[in-house]
Structures are given as C-alpha cells and as structure tokens.
Design a protein around this motif. Structure first.
Motif, PDB file in Angstrom:
ATOM      1  N   ALA A 147      -9.992  29.646  30.979  1.00 37.33           N
ATOM      2  CA  ALA A 147      -8.595  29.830  31.386  1.00 37.33           C
ATOM      3  C   ALA A 147      -7.667  29.758  30.180  1.00 37.33           C
ATOM      4  O   ALA A 147      -6.726  30.554  30.047  1.00 37.33           O
ATOM      5  CB  ALA A 147      -8.218  28.779  32.420  1.00 37.33           C
ATOM      6  N   ARG A 148      -7.915  28.794  29.285  1.00 36.18           N
ATOM      7  CA  ARG A 148      -7.089  28.678  28.088  1.00 36.18           C
ATOM      8  C   ARG A 148      -7.189  29.933  27.223  1.00 36.18           C
ATOM      9  O   ARG A 148      -6.177  30.441  26.722  1.00 36.18           O
ATOM     10  CB  ARG A 148      -7.522  27.467  27.251  1.00 36.18           C
ATOM     11  CG  ARG A 148      -7.076  26.124  27.783  1.00 36.18           C
ATOM     12  CD  ARG A 148      -7.233  25.050  26.716  1.00 36.18           C
ATOM     13  NE  ARG A 148      -6.303  25.275  25.611  1.00 36.18           N
ATOM     14  CZ  ARG A 148      -6.305  24.563  24.484  1.00 36.18           C
ATOM     15  NH1 ARG A 148      -7.218  23.613  24.294  1.00 36.18           N
ATOM     16  NH2 ARG A 148      -5.424  24.808  23.526  1.00 36.18           N
ATOM     17  N   ILE A 149      -8.396  30.418  27.033  1.00 38.56           N
ATOM     18  CA  ILE A 149      -8.591  31.616  26.217  1.00 38.56           C
ATOM     19  C   ILE A 149      -7.785  32.780  26.785  1.00 38.56           C
ATOM     20  O   ILE A 149      -7.072  33.487  26.063  1.00 38.56           O
ATOM     21  CB  ILE A 149     -10.084  31.978  26.140  1.00 38.56           C
ATOM     22  CG1 ILE A 149     -10.818  30.967  25.255  1.00 38.56           C
ATOM     23  CG2 ILE A 149     -10.280  33.396  25.603  1.00 38.56           C
ATOM     24  CD1 ILE A 149     -12.320  31.027  25.384  1.00 38.56           C
ATOM     25  N   THR A 150      -7.854  32.975  28.088  1.00 39.00           N
ATOM     26  CA  THR A 150      -7.166  34.092  28.720  1.00 39.00           C
ATOM     27  C   THR A 150      -5.652  33.964  28.581  1.00 39.00           C
ATOM     28  O   THR A 150      -4.961  34.907  28.166  1.00 39.00           O
ATOM     29  CB  THR A 150      -7.550  34.175  30.207  1.00 39.00           C
ATOM     30  OG1 THR A 150      -8.975  34.261  30.321  1.00 39.00           O
ATOM     31  CG2 THR A 150      -6.922  35.387  30.861  1.00 39.00           C
ATOM     32  N   LEU A 151      -5.121  32.792  28.921  1.00 36.60           N
ATOM     33  CA  LEU A 151      -3.670  32.615  28.928  1.00 36.60           C
ATOM     34  C   LEU A 151      -3.090  32.518  27.513  1.00 36.60           C
ATOM     35  O   LEU A 151      -2.036  33.104  27.230  1.00 36.60           O
ATOM     36  CB  LEU A 151      -3.299  31.375  29.731  1.00 36.60           C
ATOM     37  CG  LEU A 151      -3.549  31.450  31.232  1.00 36.60           C
ATOM     38  CD1 LEU A 151      -3.143  30.147  31.909  1.00 36.60           C
ATOM     39  CD2 LEU A 151      -2.790  32.619  31.859  1.00 36.60           C
ATOM     40  N   GLU A 152      -3.736  31.783  26.629  1.00 42.58           N
ATOM     41  CA  GLU A 152      -3.182  31.635  25.284  1.00 42.58           C
ATOM     42  C   GLU A 152      -3.331  32.913  24.466  1.00 42.58           C
ATOM     43  O   GLU A 152      -2.500  33.194  23.595  1.00 42.58           O
ATOM     44  CB  GLU A 152      -3.806  30.435  24.581  1.00 42.58           C
ATOM     45  CG  GLU A 152      -3.415  29.119  25.240  1.00 42.58           C
ATOM     46  CD  GLU A 152      -3.752  27.894  24.421  1.00 42.58           C
ATOM     47  OE1 GLU A 152      -3.529  27.906  23.181  1.00 42.58           O
ATOM     48  OE2 GLU A 152      -4.236  26.919  25.026  1.00 42.58           O
ATOM     49  N   SER A 153      -4.352  33.690  24.744  1.00 43.31           N
ATOM     50  CA  SER A 153      -4.469  34.984  24.073  1.00 43.31           C
ATOM     51  C   SER A 153      -3.363  35.925  24.547  1.00 43.31           C
ATOM     52  O   SER A 153      -2.784  36.675  23.756  1.00 43.31           O
ATOM     53  CB  SER A 153      -5.845  35.604  24.337  1.00 43.31           C
ATOM     54  OG  SER A 153      -6.868  34.811  23.764  1.00 43.31           O
ATOM     55  N   LEU A 154      -3.060  35.884  25.844  1.00 46.01           N
ATOM     56  CA  LEU A 154      -1.928  36.642  26.363  1.00 46.01           C
ATOM     57  C   LEU A 154      -0.636  36.181  25.689  1.00 46.01           C
ATOM     58  O   LEU A 154       0.185  37.005  25.251  1.00 46.01           O
ATOM     59  CB  LEU A 154      -1.817  36.452  27.872  1.00 46.01           C
ATOM     60  CG  LEU A 154      -0.547  37.010  28.534  1.00 46.01           C
ATOM     61  CD1 LEU A 154      -0.481  38.528  28.400  1.00 46.01           C
ATOM     62  CD2 LEU A 154      -0.477  36.585  30.005  1.00 46.01           C
ATOM     63  N   GLY A 155      -0.465  34.853  25.597  1.00 46.69           N
ATOM     64  CA  GLY A 155       0.723  34.328  24.950  1.00 46.69           C
ATOM     65  C   GLY A 155       0.846  34.774  23.504  1.00 46.69           C
ATOM     66  O   GLY A 155       1.937  35.122  23.029  1.00 46.69           O
ATOM     67  N   ALA A 156      -0.265  34.766  22.771  1.00 48.28           N
ATOM     68  CA  ALA A 156      -0.246  35.187  21.373  1.00 48.28           C
ATOM     69  C   ALA A 156       0.115  36.671  21.263  1.00 48.28           C
ATOM     70  O   ALA A 156       0.881  37.072  20.369  1.00 48.28           O
ATOM     71  CB  ALA A 156      -1.603  34.916  20.726  1.00 48.28           C
TER      72      ALA A 156
END
Length: 245
Positions: free
Chosen positions: A97-106
């Motif tokens: 979940a972190r990978i998906t959301l933080e990559s979107l954020g980046a």
C-alpha cells in the motif's frame, strides 16, 4: 521480567497537559515497543503499568485501544495484552500500500516543489545524517518522516493522511531494518537522494521507480531476516503494477 525492570534507567513518562494524558501514554508506550525496549511477547498488565507510569487506568485503557488499532499489541477479549511480534503478511500488505500511494505522491509532486520545500527536504536529509550518526533515533524518525512527506506532498490531503498513517505503522519495521543492517545507512541515504533528485528535477518516472524500489527494499530485507522463504507477494505485485515486469 517486569515492566519496571525493562524500563530501568529509561526516562519516565512526562505529561505536559493533563487533558492529553492518554495521548502522552500512547506515545510513550509506542516508542518503547518500536524501539524494542518492550520486546515481542512482553505482557502488559494495566495495574502494573498504571503504577509504574503513575497514571490512572482510564487513560491507559485508551492508550491500549490505540496501540491495538496500530497492530502493536494484542486485543483478545478477557486476556492480558502483550506486545505483538513481526507479522510478515501484515508487513507485506502494508508496504504494498505504501509503495502504491507514495509512488503516486512522488509522481504528482515531481517538478512542483517550492523553493521553501526544496530547502526543507535538504535540511531534513542533513538532519537524518546527523541524528543517525549521533544515535538519536527519535529525532531521526522525525526528520525521515518529514523528508518523505515533502516528496509526496502534492497528492492531496486525503491520500496524504493515509500515507502518514501507513508511515507511522511502518516505523517498527524501519527500526528493525536499521538494526539488522547497521552498515547500510549510506546506501539508504543514496536512495533518499535519488528520490529527492527525481522529484526536484521534474522526472516523474524516475521518482516513481526510486520511491517504489526504496520502500520495497525495506520490506524485503525485514521479511527475509525474520521469515525466510515467506517472500513479499504483495510488494512484488505493487512493483509489477508500477514498473512492469
């Protein structure tokens, strides 16, 4: 070993605002768990803790509820709570979940940092270096969280709240990774620098790739160290989704 013995020599609980006693107790116990002062399996007896911390049972019960929601202590009815150990499946899903959301954020933040935010990220990066070398992990955590938050800050308030929540839940795993790989700090800092460079220089594809691989690396190292052979299928799926096969 009793709670008092485990806490021997450690600074006691400080409550600056009596109206926030449960919040202070929660933060204090959370840090004890994440730092390993209260290791997995430690029984948490409310009566003993109330005596050691010099608080009543009411704020302690609320602090327990918050720790249970974070998955840090058990919540079986009619049983004493205890500190939970590492759950490889939970870690895998959390980091996916972190990978998906933080990559979107980046991606959304790439090229959109203000000068003030660039200075803030640079300062946080230097503070991470200083506090890690000094062994001040509490301050390192604050700087690390601030650094990551700046690099995903354009994803919107709703997503950012979820990212912050997941990052807090991940702290114990980050500490475990650091303890297992003490000589790898330079490599982690190079990863942080690569994420920052991509976001600052408006390269969204690189920002996604660097963020995803950085987070995946933490998850894989911790799982490999504590549950060899388990693997990280959720993390692997998130990487495939973002980066392709």
């Amino acid at each position: 070993m009793s709670i008092g013995e485990l806490l021997g020599g450690r600074a006691g609980l400080r409550i600056n605002d009596p109206r926030q006693t449960s919040v202070s107790v929660h933060a204090y116990l959370r840090d004890l768990i994440i730092s390993g002062t209260l290791p997995p399996g430690t029984q948490l007896k409310q009566a003993e803790l109330a005596r050691v911390l010099a608080v009543s049972r009411t704020p302690l019960r609320e602090a327990f509820r918050m720790l249970q929601e974070e998955g840090l202590i058990s919540s079986e009815p009619n049983q004493r709570s205890h500190v939970l150990g590492l759950d490889a499946e939970e870690l895998d899903s959390l980091y996916a979940a972190r990978i998906t959301l933080e990559s979107l954020g980046a991606r959304l933040t790439a090229g959109r940092l203000s000068r003030e935010e660039i200075r803030g990220a640079t300062s946080a990066f230097k503070e991470m270096e200083r506090t890690y070398r000094a062994g001040d992990m509490a301050s390192w955590t604050v700087a690390h969280r601030g650094f990551h938050r700046l690099l995903v800050g354009r994803c919107g308030a709703t997503v950012l709240r979820t990212i912050n929540s997941y990052a807090e839940q991940s702290e114990r795993y980050v500490r475990i990774d650091q303890a297992q790989h003490r000589t790898d700090f330079g490599a982690r800092q190079r990863e942080h620098q690569a994420i920052f460079d991509a976001v600052r220089d408006a390269d969204p594809d690189a920002a996604v790739a660097e963020m995803a691989r950085h987070l995946a690396g933490t998850a894989r190292r911790v799982v490999d160290g504590h549950a060899p052979g388990h693997g990280t299928p959720c993390v692997d799926g998130a990487l495939a989704l973002l980066l392709g096969a």
